[in-house]
Design an enzyme around this catalytic site. Structure first.
Site, mmCIF file in Angstrom:
data_model
loop_
_atom_site.group_PDB
_atom_site.id
_atom_site.type_symbol
_atom_site.label_atom_id
_atom_site.label_comp_id
_atom_site.label_asym_id
_atom_site.label_seq_id
_atom_site.Cartn_x
_atom_site.Cartn_y
_atom_site.Cartn_z
ATOM 1 N N ASP A 223 3.194 -7.368 5.490
ATOM 2 C CA ASP A 223 2.488 -8.645 5.468
ATOM 3 C C ASP A 223 3.461 -9.816 5.400
ATOM 4 O O ASP A 223 4.446 -9.779 4.666
ATOM 5 C CB ASP A 223 1.567 -8.675 4.237
ATOM 6 N N GLU A 278 4.173 -8.181 10.406
ATOM 7 C CA GLU A 278 3.288 -9.294 10.726
ATOM 8 C C GLU A 278 4.170 -10.524 10.796
ATOM 9 O O GLU A 278 4.607 -11.065 9.773
ATOM 10 C CB GLU A 278 2.202 -9.484 9.652
HETATM 11 O O1 TEU Z 1 -1.492 -13.447 6.672
HETATM 12 C C1 TEU Z 1 -0.364 -14.238 6.810
HETATM 13 C C2 TEU Z 1 -0.621 -15.608 7.343
HETATM 14 O O2 TEU Z 1 0.178 -16.476 7.151
HETATM 15 C C3 TEU Z 1 -1.835 -15.949 8.083
HETATM 16 O O3 TEU Z 1 -2.391 -14.951 8.814
HETATM 17 C C4 TEU Z 1 -2.820 -16.624 7.209
HETATM 18 O O4 TEU Z 1 -3.839 -15.768 6.798
HETATM 19 C C5 TEU Z 1 -3.439 -17.757 7.946
HETATM 20 O O5 TEU Z 1 -2.429 -18.588 8.356
HETATM 21 C C6 TEU Z 1 -4.403 -18.531 7.098
HETATM 22 O O6 TEU Z 1 -4.905 -19.558 7.897
HETATM 23 C C7 TEU Z 1 -1.406 -12.350 5.844
HETATM 24 C C8 TEU Z 1 -2.714 -11.591 5.798
HETATM 25 O O7 TEU Z 1 -3.024 -11.096 7.067
HETATM 26 C C9 TEU Z 1 -3.767 -12.492 5.231
HETATM 27 O O8 TEU Z 1 -5.027 -11.876 5.216
HETATM 28 C C10 TEU Z 1 -3.362 -12.881 3.834
HETATM 29 O O9 TEU Z 1 -4.277 -13.807 3.314
HETATM 30 C C11 TEU Z 1 -1.971 -13.499 3.811
HETATM 31 O O10 TEU Z 1 -1.031 -12.708 4.528
HETATM 32 C C12 TEU Z 1 -1.456 -13.596 2.395
HETATM 33 O O11 TEU Z 1 -1.126 -12.343 1.927
#
Ligand code: TEU
Length: 558
Positions: A223, A278
């Site tokens: 993540d 990610e």
């Molecule tokens: O997401 C990382 C992230 O920066 C984005 O996808 C974020 O959710 C988005 O910019 C919000 O508008 C990951 C996860 O996929 C997400 O669900 C989590 O909330 C986030 O990390 C924090 O752990």
């Protein structure tokens, strides 16, 4: 289906295959709380997932990625982890997770888990200990604690904003009751950022990786992978971060040392264990650095997801993606939806079909019939490209974004943090409709209130309603995945553009497979062909209708 791929899909044995299972795999994302509720409390759980493994095997996917399932106060739906080595009781037990991994393997399905290294939960014992410890202590040095600015430390240490809105710093009350230091959280205040300059943090995560790899998981989704390392001076971003020589928390060079170490650990395990980043980075060259041979195996490619349904733009994104990945030798990935973005049926039904995380444009008018038609066309494009594909639970049912959830039920921290202006991501996280005529549609036992309400309009989109209906989204996915698995060219053959007019995206894979998509509203003549393997909508004679894709077996070369 070739013998090789049959073997790949077959039951795992004690001597695990060493063949690479992942470069062109179809990976299904399970958002556990919304997949299937096994204990009737309105929230999905591991028992529910286990009861649906046969459905997933039948769908034809090769791996499952599970969103975080660890003990968590759920301030950010489990991305705030209090214990990286257990399962939240709402989802089940560690023993059930082990059984689930074994059962998936028994069906030839690989298991990918989600690890969150950037931050934990404020309920994590390390953070709790840090709150009780002194400024400057070893406990605080596991996170980013700093005195505030201003006369009495009443201002945050720098100007960084949280990705969920509001400042990226929260001030604590010291154990003696006085207003104290501030700590950094790039996301919600309940998600304190780890200090990756501290070797104890590195060591802890190496142990966490081993904990799950020892339990047989085949992959780790990392993540927010590009955010973990910070500029220790915590310099201000200023008015125009684009002008900075180095952003203070996105994509610092030090992150690569972290993932090189993780790669060494994954490589030390028997079988083919993979790391998936990610990584949201606009700079493509910087993005592919994560995919160098001694770092991550793959990373999510979100460019296609943001791209409008327009032939020239689709071609551009495909070209750029293939070109970027080529030098590092890593396979691309193709993603249309996940738990953070507006469901793509809704996106493709809008007048502007592009998408950006910065503005979900919820509430914008959308034509769901057109959106579904385009969703069928576009998924067939991604499934024919070189690389792996991700299917987010429910997209195979053609679910749309639920944009009218009652505000009092919204749980995404973005809703509160944005000052109630951005409804956040709950609309793509609504429980899956399995069967029956009314909510909870078999997700939970009848009469149970699910954690988010399902629209009654999903009645025609349940698995039960679609199974066996040749024109349904579900049957399209089943057929497409089956053909994709069997077509060796999709997995190994060279990619080649076939120019065919402005509104057409057409490419060949080797000599015996062509994918043709028509992004216009008007039918177009199909090229000479031997056979149509699949089309996203019925053909009009020898013409491919608008907003449609066909997989074509060309005439054999002379
Ligand atoms: O997401 C990382 C992230 O920066 C984005 O996808 C974020 O959710 C988005 O910019 C919000 O508008 C990951 C996860 O996929 C997400 O669900 C989590 O909330 C986030 O990390 C924090 O752990």
């Amino acid at each position: 289906m070739t013998t090789d791929r049959l073997q790949e899909a077959g039951p795992a044995t004690a001597a695990r295959e060493t063949q690479r299972w992942w470069p062109s795999a179809a990976i299904y994302q399970v958002y556990v709380r919304s997949f299937a509720d096994g204990n009737g409390d309105g929230t999905g759980d591991l028992t529910g997932v286990r009861s649906k493994l046969a459905y997933l095997a039948d769908l034809g996917i090769e791996a499952i990625w599970f969103n975080p399932w660890y003990p968590s106060p759920m301030a950010d739906a489990g991305y705030d982890i209090a214990d990286y080595r257990d399962i939240d009781p709402i989802f089940g037990t560690l023993e059930q997770a082990e059984q689930l991994i074994a059962e998936a393997h028994g069906l030839g399905i690989k298991v990918i888990i989600d690890v969150v290294p950037n931050h934990c939960s404020d309920a994590h014992p390390w953070f709790q200990a840090a709150l009780k410890a002194e400024p400057g202590s070893a406990e605080r040095n596991l996170f980013w604690f700093r005195p505030g600015r201003g006369e009495n430390g009443e201002l945050p240490p720098n100007d960084w904003d949280s990705i969920f809105g509001g400042p990226a710093w929260t001030r604590i009350v010291e154990p003696d009751g006085t207003p104290g230091e501030w700590y950094l959280h790039l996301f919600a205040p309940e998600q304190p950022d780890f200090n990756w300059d501290n070797p104890l943090v590195c060591k802890e995560f190496e142990d966490v990786l081993r904990f799950w790899l020892d339990r047989g998981v085949d992959g780790i989704r990392i993540d927010s992978a590009a955010l973990v390392v910070k500029d220790p001076t915590l310099a201000d971003l200023g008015d125009d971060p684009a002008q900075l020589a180095q952003h203070p928390f996105i994509d610092l060079d030090g992150v690569h040392d972290v993932y090189r170490e993780w790669r060494r650990i994954a490589d030390g395990y028997e079988g083919d264990r993979i790391l998936i980043g990610e990584v949201w980075l606009p700079d493509r060259e910087r993005f592919t650095r994560y995919l160098r041979p001694d770092e991550l195996h793959t990373a999510f490619n979100f460019d296609f997801l943001g791209c409008p349904w327009q032939a020239d733009r689709v071609r551009q994104v495909i070209d750029a993606t293939l070109a970027d990945h080529a030098p590092v030798g890593a396979p691309p990935t193709w993603v249309l939806s996940n738990h953070d973005v507006v469901r793509h049926v809704t996106r493709y039904g809008r007048a502007d079909t592009s998408f950006s995380m910065d503005d979900r444009r919820l509430g914008e008018p959308t034509d769901l019939v057109l959106g579904s038609r385009r969703a069928r066309a576009v998924v067939m494009v991604t499934m024919a490209l070189p690389g792996a594909i991700y299917v987010y639970q429910g997209e195979e049912l053609g679910l749309w974004e639920v944009e009218d959830l009652p505000p009092e039920l919204l749980q995404d921290p973005i809703w509160v943090r944005s000052g109630y202006t951005d409804r956040g991501r709950d609309g793509c996280r609504v429980p899956i409709p399995w069967q029956g005529d009314e909510p909870p549609f078999g997700f939970s036992p009848a009469g149970i209130t699910t954690w988010l309400p399902q629209p009654s309009g999903w009645k025609g989109l349940t698995v039960e309603a679609q199974a066996g209906d040749a024109g349904s989204m579900l049957e399209l996915y089943r057929k497409a995945l089956r053909i994709r698995k069997a077509e060796q060219s999709i997995h190994t053959a060279a990619f080649r553009w076939l120019p065919y007019g402005d509104d057409i995206v057409m490419f060949a894979r080797g000599d015996d497979f062509i994918c043709m998509a028509n992004t216009s509203a008007n039918p177009v003549d199909l090229p000479p062909h031997h056979e149509i393997l699949l089309s996203s909508v019925p053909l009009e004679g020898d013409r491919l209708p608008g907003d449609a894709t066909a997989w074509i077996r060309p005439l054999p070369a002379d």
